[in-house]
Design an enzyme around this catalytic site. Structure first.
Site, PDB file in Angstrom:
ATOM      1  N   ARG A  83      -3.831  12.391  -0.329  1.00  0.00           N
ATOM      2  CA  ARG A  83      -3.688  11.336   0.689  1.00  0.00           C
ATOM      3  C   ARG A  83      -2.216  10.977   0.938  1.00  0.00           C
ATOM      4  NH1 ARG A  83      -8.306   7.043  -1.056  1.00  0.00           N
ATOM      5  NH2 ARG A  83     -10.122   8.348  -0.669  1.00  0.00           N
ATOM      6  N   ASP A 142     -10.731  -6.553   5.932  1.00  0.00           N
ATOM      7  CA  ASP A 142     -10.399  -5.434   5.046  1.00  0.00           C
ATOM      8  C   ASP A 142      -8.885  -5.451   4.846  1.00  0.00           C
ATOM      9  OD1 ASP A 142     -12.143  -2.654   4.299  1.00  0.00           O
ATOM     10  OD2 ASP A 142      -9.965  -2.477   4.146  1.00  0.00           O
TER      11      ASP A 142
END
Ligand code: SAM
Length: 295
Positions: A60, A167
């Site tokens: 990532r 979030d």
């Protein structure tokens, strides 16, 4: 390494050693680099990165290094250290796991429709006001699923229903706000529901319609930082996020969530999560379902 803008205690890195097997990769990452990344992740998001996540995290973050034209993780970490403001959000967006689906763990939505909503209809027959929080909303499938259940139970405009969807990851929130999903992703929605609450966006996508969106509000919020939330919720979904936190963080989080819920409010957590040994301020109300107890 200094970590600006945080008051979190230091991550106990005793169990996180990282491995040097990533030194020969396109972007060399030492065990020490992974340890530093784990510390930053913990201090800024509460996420605990155990050793076996190194491969995933490498993949990532390698995308970030490629994009920024940075040659190795020593330099990337130096940049994070010197200018957290510039790269911190992208770093956190990269390390979060955002797996979700419409009507994931469907028994929660059935419980909401069959048990909670009928009670709320009686409780609030005068004020007609209900507040719901999806506390780790990811790309929006969870809050849109909640919204469909509420809209179907409360047709018309008589009731004031709001679902706050939050979030830490600003990328997933932008997707949630747009409400555009591939044909494949909306397969989890029954055909009649899909027709009712979504419109065709293009050949490959559907988009949530404005009436569904009207009861949703999307906001970036880190569960570990002070919440700019006034009022209390009748229903909270905090699912599949505490699995990434250690016990201490989980305890603090549910203490805070408890303060932001009305008495008897309902809390849904993820399928592999539990409040056993985490909080005594809730009582079990079904499989991964809890009721808030009075303080
Ligand atoms: C696996 S997803 C769960 C999505 C949804 N609740 C579900 O169950 O399908 C976990 C989400 O938690 C978010 N998250 C992780 N740490 C967080 C934090 N400290 N504050 C807020 N959200 C966080 C991630 O960005 C991610 O979108």
């Amino acid at each position: 390494m200094t970590v600006p803008g945080t008051t979190r205690s230091t991550f106990d890195v005793g169990s996180v050693k990282g491995s040097n097997t990533f030194l020969n990769k396109e972007f060399p990452m030492s065990g020490k680099n992974f340890q530093q990344i784990s510390e930053l992740a913990y201090q800024h998001s509460g996420i605990v990165l155990i050793d076996r996540k190194q491969d995933m995290i490498y993949g990532r973050l390698a995308r970030r290094l490629r994009k920024l034209g940075i040659a190795n993780f020593d330099l990337y970490l130096q940049q994070l250290d010197e200018n957290w403001e510039a790269e911190g959000t992208s770093f956190l967006n990269a390390i979060t796991t955002n797996k979700t689906a419409f009507f994931r763990e469907n028994h929660h939505f059935e419980h909401l429709a069959k048990t909670i909503i009928p009670n709320l209809k009686i409780k609030y027959k005068t004020s007609k006001r209900i507040r719901v929080w999806s506390a780790a909303a990811s790309t929006g499938e969870e809050p849109y699923s909640i919204a469909m259940v509420f809209k179907e139970a409360f047709p018309g405009k008589a009731w004031d229903i709001k679902i706050l969807a939050t979030d830490i990851d600003s990328d997933v929130l932008a997707k949630a706000q747009a409400g555009v999903y591939t044909n494949e992703r909306v397969e989890g929605i029954e055909a009649a529901r899909l027709r009712k609450w979504f419109k065709k966006y293009d050949a490959e996508h559907y988009q949530a319609n404005d009436s569904l969106k009207s009861i949703l509000q999307f906001k970036q919020l880190n569960l570990l930082e002070p919440w700019p939330i006034r009022g209390q919720f009748d229903v909270v979904f905090c699912r599949n996020v505490i699995i990434y936190f250690d016990l201490k963080t989980q305890k603090t989080l549910f203490q805070n969530i408890h303060q932001h819920m009305v008495d008897d409010a309902c809390l849904y957590i993820g399928h592999s999560e539990t409040l056993l040994n985490v909080s005594e301020q809730f009582k079990s109300y079904g499989l991964t379902i809890y009721k808030r107890l009075q303080s």
